[in-house]
Scaffold this active site. Structure first.
Site, PDB file in Angstrom:
ATOM      1  N   ASP A 175       0.855  -1.187   0.000  1.00 27.58           N
ATOM      2  CA  ASP A 175       0.000   0.000   0.000  1.00 27.58           C
ATOM      3  C   ASP A 175       0.888   1.234   0.000  1.00 27.58           C
ATOM      4  O   ASP A 175       1.994   1.211   0.552  1.00 27.58           O
ATOM      5  CB  ASP A 175      -0.902   0.015   1.240  1.00 27.58           C
ATOM      6  CG  ASP A 175      -1.991  -1.037   1.194  1.00 27.58           C
ATOM      7  OD1 ASP A 175      -2.437  -1.390   0.093  1.00 27.58           O
ATOM      8  OD2 ASP A 175      -2.408  -1.500   2.277  1.00 27.58           O
TER       9      ASP A 175
ATOM     10  N   ASP B 113      -7.239  -1.093  -4.397  1.00 27.67           N
ATOM     11  CA  ASP B 113      -8.288  -0.726  -3.439  1.00 27.67           C
ATOM     12  C   ASP B 113      -9.234   0.311  -4.038  1.00 27.67           C
ATOM     13  O   ASP B 113     -10.458   0.223  -3.869  1.00 27.67           O
ATOM     14  CB  ASP B 113      -7.682  -0.170  -2.151  1.00 27.67           C
ATOM     15  CG  ASP B 113      -6.803  -1.168  -1.430  1.00 27.67           C
ATOM     16  OD1 ASP B 113      -7.012  -2.387  -1.588  1.00 27.67           O
ATOM     17  OD2 ASP B 113      -5.901  -0.717  -0.689  1.00 27.67           O
TER      18      ASP B 113
END
Length: 187
Positions: free
Chosen positions: A119, A133
């Site tokens: 991430d 995401d």
């Protein structure tokens, strides 16, 4: 008309962008060092997520991998049944996001099936996410919002009945009027 090639192209595009941004983050950023873009609202920060959203379930990486596989299969099942261009695009985008994160779970450290998701987009120090995401959440929101306003992403009516065409004839999924449909119109 078949939308399957477009479905897979949308998914492939999201996967490519997701993997490219993850590779960029791995090569250009120091882990856990935040780089503000819009003050405290948005930044770039490399983190490794072993859990689900908001790092929940960090101790259950294998379970999350199995859940991700099931969700991916579900998206493929429903996405291949999409009948409109927007529905095909949304299901393809969601599939690309699901596969992007699944690739991390399967092939990144620490081991197969227990990999940590890369991430890098820090949202106001609340959570850190990635392109996959954004694809998953954005497609889900668009599908739900459209459904609330009467749009049927799979091209079905509430009772799954054939849709009436502009000329008044009943059209099946193959867009051909059947003998029974023509007989019903006459009688």
């Amino acid at each position: 008309m078949t939308w399957r090639p477009a479905f897979w192209l949308w998914a492939g595009g999201v996967i490519a962008v997701d993997l490219a941004t993850k590779q960029w983050a791995l090569s250009a950023l120091e882990p856990y060092e935040n780089h503000p873009l819009l003050g405290d609202l948005l930044g770039i920060q490399l983190v490794f997520n072993s859990g689900a959203a908001f790092s929940m379930g960090a101790g259950y990486t294998w379970v999350l991998t199995l859940v991700a596989l099931a969700i991916t299969a579900g998206i493929v099942f429903y996405g291949r049944r999409a009948r409109t261009g927007p529905a095909v695009a949304l299901f393809g985008i969601a599939l690309g996001g699901a596969i992007g994160n699944l690739i991390d779970r399967l092939f990144r450290d620490p081991s197969f099936g227990q990999g940590h998701v890369v991430d890098m987009i820090n949202y106001g120090h609340q959570f850190v996410g990635n392109v996959a995401d954004i694809a998953i959440v954005g497609a889900a929101i668009a599908i739900v919002a459209g459904s609330l306003f009467g749009w049927h992403p799979l091209g079905e009516t509430g009772d799954d009945a054939p849709v009436a065409a502009a000329g008044g004839s009943t059209v099946g999924s193959s867009d051909e009027v059947t003998d029974g449909d023509a007989e019903a119109e006459r009688g």
